[in-house]
Design a protein around this motif. Structure first.
Motif, PDB file in Angstrom:
ATOM      1  N   ASP A 189       0.949  -1.237  -0.097  1.00  0.00           N
ATOM      2  CA  ASP A 189      -0.084   0.026  -0.121  1.00  0.00           C
ATOM      3  C   ASP A 189       0.756   1.292   0.107  1.00  0.00           C
ATOM      4  N   HIS A 190       0.452   2.016  -0.636  1.00  0.00           N
ATOM      5  CA  HIS A 190       0.980   3.576  -0.989  1.00  0.00           C
ATOM      6  C   HIS A 190       0.708   4.313   0.520  1.00  0.00           C
ATOM      7  N   LYS A 191      -0.469   4.228   0.921  1.00  0.00           N
ATOM      8  CA  LYS A 191      -0.786   4.576   2.255  1.00  0.00           C
ATOM      9  C   LYS A 191      -1.253   3.638   3.030  1.00  0.00           C
ATOM     10  N   VAL A 192      -0.410   3.324   4.283  1.00  0.00           N
ATOM     11  CA  VAL A 192      -0.782   2.248   5.103  1.00  0.00           C
ATOM     12  C   VAL A 192      -1.487   2.965   6.180  1.00  0.00           C
ATOM     13  N   MET A 193      -2.679   2.722   6.033  1.00  0.00           N
ATOM     14  CA  MET A 193      -3.865   3.349   6.757  1.00  0.00           C
ATOM     15  C   MET A 193      -4.982   2.503   6.865  1.00  0.00           C
ATOM     16  N   ASP A 194      -5.451   1.628   6.258  1.00  0.00           N
ATOM     17  CA  ASP A 194      -6.791   0.850   6.447  1.00  0.00           C
ATOM     18  C   ASP A 194      -6.517   0.083   7.712  1.00  0.00           C
ATOM     19  N   PRO A 195      -7.512   0.232   8.790  1.00  0.00           N
ATOM     20  CA  PRO A 195      -7.498  -0.602   9.793  1.00  0.00           C
ATOM     21  C   PRO A 195      -7.377  -2.197   9.501  1.00  0.00           C
ATOM     22  N   ALA A 196      -8.094  -2.727   8.649  1.00  0.00           N
ATOM     23  CA  ALA A 196      -8.255  -4.024   8.480  1.00  0.00           C
ATOM     24  C   ALA A 196      -6.995  -4.506   7.624  1.00  0.00           C
ATOM     25  N   ARG A 197      -6.290  -3.684   6.918  1.00  0.00           N
ATOM     26  CA  ARG A 197      -5.134  -4.103   6.076  1.00  0.00           C
ATOM     27  C   ARG A 197      -3.926  -3.956   7.076  1.00  0.00           C
ATOM     28  N   ILE A 198      -3.943  -3.053   8.045  1.00  0.00           N
ATOM     29  CA  ILE A 198      -2.878  -3.109   9.013  1.00  0.00           C
ATOM     30  C   ILE A 198      -2.689  -4.172   9.767  1.00  0.00           C
TER      31      ILE A 198
END
Lengths: 151, 120
Positions: free
Chosen positions: B22-31
């Motif tokens: 991810d370019h932006k590491v911010m999605d809670p589920a993906r984190i």
């Protein structure tokens, strides 16, 4: 005297779910890009808004389905302003442990609030501690053109 | 070697080299997924060496930082080492504002980070 341009405004109550935070952030980033804000300023606003809204959802409202988060955003030519209010019982930001202290580095407490304070210019909490106001001045506007941002 | 959802994995000189998809590491589920994938690399009790290359990352939330802290703790407890590299200035600021640059060794470039590992 030239009349100041009307700010872009977002004023909404969002459910206490992280997906809604992402939607608001997307709208804000879109507006910042349209207005040619720098990457550095955009990063700071993104960080502060992400932390403030997620704090309101998780720590304020505890993701309760019957509670919402009021998000107000005003984007002026020279500054970004936001007020985020949750329906929780509030907290005392001064009572948070120092997240930079050696003994607290591994703890997940106070880091988000510290990041907000570092990435924007003005942070004000209400007395109850369930509402935060954030102001970031646009860095590529000469300082004497800034309107007083401490509202 | 790459069957992860959130990370890309390479192995250079016995060092796990990780990049985020991810370019932006911010999605809670993906984190959450990212955290599990990183921890899965430490499934054994070996003292692993891991380099996280932030080349692709323009945003990194504090929830994502928390995953790195848990990872660092685990690696350290197993006698391993972790390095971070290629952080954009704004992302680098995240670590300095929070004093986490005292926990993580941060290098400008991947090569420099690889060279900084102590030999096993």
């Amino acid at each position: 005297m030239e009349k100041a341009a009307k700010p872009w405004r977002y004023d909404n109550r969002i459910p206490s779910q992280p997906d809604y935070c992402a939607n608001v952030i997307s709208l804000i980033l879109e507006q910042l890009e349209k207005s040619s804000w720098s990457n550095k300023d955009t990063f700071g606003i993104h960080m502060a808004m992400e932390e403030a809204i997620m704090n309101a959802i998780h720590h304020g409202n505890h993701c309760a389905p019957d509670k919402d988060v009021h998000v107000l955003v005003e984007l002026f030519d020279d500054r970004f302003y936001s007020k985020i209010t949750d329906q929780g019982c509030g907290f005392d930001p001064d009572a948070l442990p120092d997240p930079t202290a050696e003994e607290n580095l591994e703890k997940d407490c106070g880091r988000g609030v510290m990041l907000i304070m570092n990435f924007v210019d003005v942070v004000v909490y209400n007395a109850k501690g369930n509402s935060i106001e954030i102001t970031k001045r646009r860095s590529d506007v000469p300082s004497n053109n800034h309107v007083e941002a401490d509202r | 070697m790459d069957d992860f959802e959130c990370i890309e994995l390479d192995n250079i000189n016995k060092v796990f080299v990780v990049k985020f998809k991810d370019h932006k590491v911010m999605d809670p589920a993906r984190i959450e997924t990212m955290g599990k994938e990183l921890m899965s690399l430490l499934a054994g009790n070996d003292s692993e060496r891991m380099l996280i290359n932030f080349d692709n990352v323009s945003f990194f939330s504090s929830a994502a930082i928390n995953k790195l802290i848990v990872l660092e703790k685990r690696i350290r407890s197993q006698g391993g080492q972790i390095r971070l590299s290629n952080l954009r200035p704004e992302v680098r600021d995240l670590f300095s504002y929070t004093n986490l640059d005292s926990m993580f060794q941060i290098k400008d470039e991947q090569e420099e980070a690889l060279a900084s590992f102590e030999k096993k």
